[in-house]
Design a protein around this motif. Structure first.
Motif, PDB file in Angstrom:
ATOM      1  N   PHE A 256      -3.398  -7.425  -5.538  1.00 54.15           N
ATOM      2  CA  PHE A 256      -4.618  -6.665  -5.750  1.00 54.15           C
ATOM      3  C   PHE A 256      -5.857  -7.550  -5.689  1.00 54.15           C
ATOM      4  CE2 PHE A 256      -3.407  -2.383  -7.115  1.00 54.15           C
ATOM      5  CZ  PHE A 256      -2.053  -2.525  -7.320  1.00 54.15           C
TER       6      PHE A 256
ATOM      7  N   TYR B  25      -0.104   1.218   6.891  1.00 59.07           N
ATOM      8  CA  TYR B  25       0.977   0.255   7.126  1.00 59.07           C
ATOM      9  C   TYR B  25       0.907  -0.367   8.509  1.00 59.07           C
ATOM     10  CZ  TYR B  25       3.068   4.642   8.696  1.00 59.07           C
ATOM     11  OH  TYR B  25       3.297   5.847   9.289  1.00 59.07           O
TER      12      TYR B  25
ATOM     13  N   TYR C  32       3.499  -4.349 -13.622  1.00 59.98           N
ATOM     14  CA  TYR C  32       2.285  -5.070 -13.282  1.00 59.98           C
ATOM     15  C   TYR C  32       1.463  -5.284 -14.553  1.00 59.98           C
ATOM     16  CZ  TYR C  32       2.968  -4.784  -8.243  1.00 59.98           C
ATOM     17  OH  TYR C  32       3.446  -4.966  -6.966  1.00 59.98           O
TER      18      TYR C  32
ATOM     19  N   ASN D 150       9.908   2.835  -6.932  1.00 66.03           N
ATOM     20  CA  ASN D 150       9.942   3.205  -5.521  1.00 66.03           C
ATOM     21  C   ASN D 150      11.372   3.083  -5.025  1.00 66.03           C
ATOM     22  OD1 ASN D 150       9.036   4.043  -3.070  1.00 66.03           O
ATOM     23  ND2 ASN D 150       7.926   2.190  -2.556  1.00 66.03           N
TER      24      ASN D 150
ATOM     25  N   PHE E  51      -3.812  -0.874   0.750  1.00 70.82           N
ATOM     26  CA  PHE E  51      -3.926   0.298  -0.109  1.00 70.82           C
ATOM     27  C   PHE E  51      -5.306   0.348  -0.758  1.00 70.82           C
ATOM     28  CE2 PHE E  51       0.725   0.708  -0.269  1.00 70.82           C
ATOM     29  CZ  PHE E  51       1.131  -0.599  -0.033  1.00 70.82           C
TER      30      PHE E  51
ATOM     31  N   THR F 204       7.095   4.762   1.573  1.00 68.68           N
ATOM     32  CA  THR F 204       6.136   5.425   0.693  1.00 68.68           C
ATOM     33  C   THR F 204       5.659   4.432  -0.361  1.00 68.68           C
ATOM     34  OG1 THR F 204       7.947   6.202  -0.679  1.00 68.68           O
ATOM     35  CG2 THR F 204       7.116   7.715   0.987  1.00 68.68           C
TER      36      THR F 204
ATOM     37  N   PHE G 204      -3.519   4.744   2.157  1.00 69.68           N
ATOM     38  CA  PHE G 204      -2.869   3.496   2.494  1.00 69.68           C
ATOM     39  C   PHE G 204      -2.654   3.407   3.993  1.00 69.68           C
ATOM     40  CE2 PHE G 204       1.610   4.849   3.101  1.00 69.68           C
ATOM     41  CZ  PHE G 204       1.573   6.111   2.553  1.00 69.68           C
TER      42      PHE G 204
ATOM     43  N   LEU H 297      -3.619   6.541  -6.056  1.00 69.60           N
ATOM     44  CA  LEU H 297      -3.677   6.112  -4.666  1.00 69.60           C
ATOM     45  C   LEU H 297      -4.558   7.048  -3.856  1.00 69.60           C
ATOM     46  CD1 LEU H 297      -2.536   4.118  -2.527  1.00 69.60           C
ATOM     47  CD2 LEU H 297      -0.703   5.784  -2.169  1.00 69.60           C
TER      48      LEU H 297
ATOM     49  N   GLY I  55      12.369   3.455   1.679  1.00 69.73           N
ATOM     50  CA  GLY I  55      11.355   4.424   2.061  1.00 69.73           C
ATOM     51  C   GLY I  55      10.072   3.767   2.502  1.00 69.73           C
TER      52      GLY I  55
ATOM     53  N   PRO J  88      -4.490  -5.784 -11.060  1.00 67.47           N
ATOM     54  CA  PRO J  88      -3.121  -5.950 -11.552  1.00 67.47           C
ATOM     55  C   PRO J  88      -2.368  -7.001 -10.748  1.00 67.47           C
ATOM     56  CG  PRO J  88      -3.666  -3.622 -11.215  1.00 67.47           C
ATOM     57  CD  PRO J  88      -4.765  -4.423 -10.587  1.00 67.47           C
TER      58      PRO J  88
ATOM     59  N   GLY K 100       8.392  -1.962   4.577  1.00 66.39           N
ATOM     60  CA  GLY K 100       8.793  -1.293   3.341  1.00 66.39           C
ATOM     61  C   GLY K 100       7.687  -1.422   2.325  1.00 66.39           C
ATOM     62  N   ILE K 101       7.457  -0.378   1.638  1.00 66.51           N
ATOM     63  CA  ILE K 101       6.292  -0.330   0.760  1.00 66.51           C
ATOM     64  C   ILE K 101       6.564  -0.996  -0.573  1.00 66.51           C
ATOM     65  CG2 ILE K 101       4.703   1.275  -0.368  1.00 66.51           C
ATOM     66  CD1 ILE K 101       4.182   1.213   2.515  1.00 66.51           C
ATOM     67  N   SER K 102       7.796  -1.329  -0.895  1.00 66.60           N
ATOM     68  CA  SER K 102       8.065  -1.830  -2.235  1.00 66.60           C
ATOM     69  C   SER K 102       7.945  -3.349  -2.357  1.00 66.60           C
ATOM     70  CB  SER K 102       9.451  -1.399  -2.693  1.00 66.60           C
ATOM     71  OG  SER K 102      10.430  -1.924  -1.823  1.00 66.60           O
ATOM     72  N   TYR K 103       7.451  -4.001  -1.317  1.00 67.94           N
ATOM     73  CA  TYR K 103       7.155  -5.410  -1.478  1.00 67.94           C
ATOM     74  C   TYR K 103       6.031  -5.573  -2.492  1.00 67.94           C
ATOM     75  CZ  TYR K 103      10.048  -7.274   2.275  1.00 67.94           C
ATOM     76  OH  TYR K 103      11.110  -7.668   3.039  1.00 67.94           O
ATOM     77  N   GLU K 104       5.947  -6.783  -3.096  1.00 69.86           N
ATOM     78  CA  GLU K 104       4.923  -7.056  -4.100  1.00 69.86           C
ATOM     79  C   GLU K 104       3.542  -6.721  -3.554  1.00 69.86           C
ATOM     80  OE1 GLU K 104       4.924 -11.026  -5.575  1.00 69.86           O
ATOM     81  OE2 GLU K 104       3.044 -10.789  -6.672  1.00 69.86           O
ATOM     82  N   GLN K 105       2.778  -6.017  -4.351  1.00 69.41           N
ATOM     83  CA  GLN K 105       1.410  -5.706  -3.990  1.00 69.41           C
ATOM     84  C   GLN K 105       0.473  -6.731  -4.633  1.00 69.41           C
ATOM     85  OE1 GLN K 105       0.124  -1.681  -4.560  1.00 69.41           O
ATOM     86  NE2 GLN K 105       1.795  -0.815  -3.355  1.00 69.41           N
TER      87      GLN K 105
ATOM     88  N   TYR L  60      -6.909   2.186  -4.252  1.00 74.38           N
ATOM     89  CA  TYR L  60      -6.688   2.935  -5.480  1.00 74.38           C
ATOM     90  C   TYR L  60      -8.019   3.109  -6.200  1.00 74.38           C
ATOM     91  CZ  TYR L  60      -1.740   1.467  -5.174  1.00 74.38           C
ATOM     92  OH  TYR L  60      -0.442   1.248  -4.771  1.00 74.38           O
TER      93      TYR L  60
ATOM     94  N   TYR M  23      13.773   0.461  -7.220  1.00 72.44           N
ATOM     95  CA  TYR M  23      12.964  -0.742  -7.417  1.00 72.44           C
ATOM     96  C   TYR M  23      11.954  -0.427  -8.506  1.00 72.44           C
ATOM     97  CZ  TYR M  23       9.431  -4.321  -6.362  1.00 72.44           C
ATOM     98  OH  TYR M  23       8.522  -5.336  -6.438  1.00 72.44           O
TER      99      TYR M  23
END
Lengths: 113, 114
Positions: B105, B50, A36, A93, B33, A99, B48, B45, A97, A44, B98-103, B35, A32
């Protein structure tokens, strides 16, 4: 290795030109790859993202090109405008995971008229 | 509309003070999270989380701690502020799992320690 290496650190482009920012990664498990965009004084925000099942994704003037064998991906901004002036971060990423995203160090883009 | 808010945009503290940075999200997100952003170093980072009461160390946790007592709130604590903690601090949240979803800020807190 978890790193994502981003270049250049800063970029100046003429209005109407093409801006290109490159990123390279080591971890072949990454699947993935988001970009940003951060304007001054703001946090961001997600601009565009790609998964490795495609080699290119385009949204308006923004295109991600992905080269799985070279472990590289890049952001192209066509017809760059002064309003595109911002800092751009690539990230990576693996979706399965638990992470966090690994971010590149950012590229400060200035588009001059 | 998605929103992540941070308690202060600018903060000036003295060396040795205990500093609290607060972050609140209104999206019912699982992940949050913290940063810090420094010129030339990008986004690093700190911690974080979850889940409520869960926390994980990031890349630079030294000198920081966090608290997540409620799902919507994630606090960053500098137990004894030092000048090398002068920085821009950004909070983010994502839906999960899952951590890869849109963050998403927040706008950031610029902390100066004198």
């Amino acid at each position: 290795q978890q790193q994502v290496k981003q270049s250049p650190q800063s970029l100046i482009v003429q209005k109407g030109g093409i801006s290109i920012i490159n990123c390279a990664y080591e971890n072949t498990a990454f699947d993935y790859f988001p970009w940003y965009q951060q304007f001054p004084g703001k946090g961001p925000a997600l601009l565009i993202a790609i998964r490795p099942d495609v080699s290119e994704k385009k949204e308006g003037r923004f295109t991600i090109s992905f080269n799985k064998s070279a472990k590289q991906f890049s952001l192209h901004i066509m017809d760059s405008q002064p309003g595109d002036s911002a800092t751009y971060f690539c990230a990576a990423n693996w979706d399965s995971g638990n992470t966090p995203l690994v971010f590149g160090k950012g590229t400060r883009l200035s588009v001059i008229a | 509309d998605v929103k992540v808010t941070q308690s202060s945009r600018y903060l000036v503290k003295r060396t040795g003070e205990k500093v609290f940075l607060e972050c609140v999200q209104d999206m019912d997100h699982e992940n949050m999270f913290w940063y810090r952003q420094d010129p030339g170093l990008g986004l690093r980072l700190i911690y974080f989380s979850y889940d409520v009461k869960m926390k994980e160390k990031g890349d630079i946790p030294e000198g920081y701690s966090v608290s997540r007592e409620k799902k919507e709130r994630f606090s960053l604590i500098l137990e004894s502020a030092s000048t090398n903690q002068t920085s821009m601090y950004l909070c983010a949240s994502s839906l999960g799992p899952g951590i890869s979803y849109e963050q998403y800020f927040g706008p950031g807190t610029r902390l100066t320690v004198t």
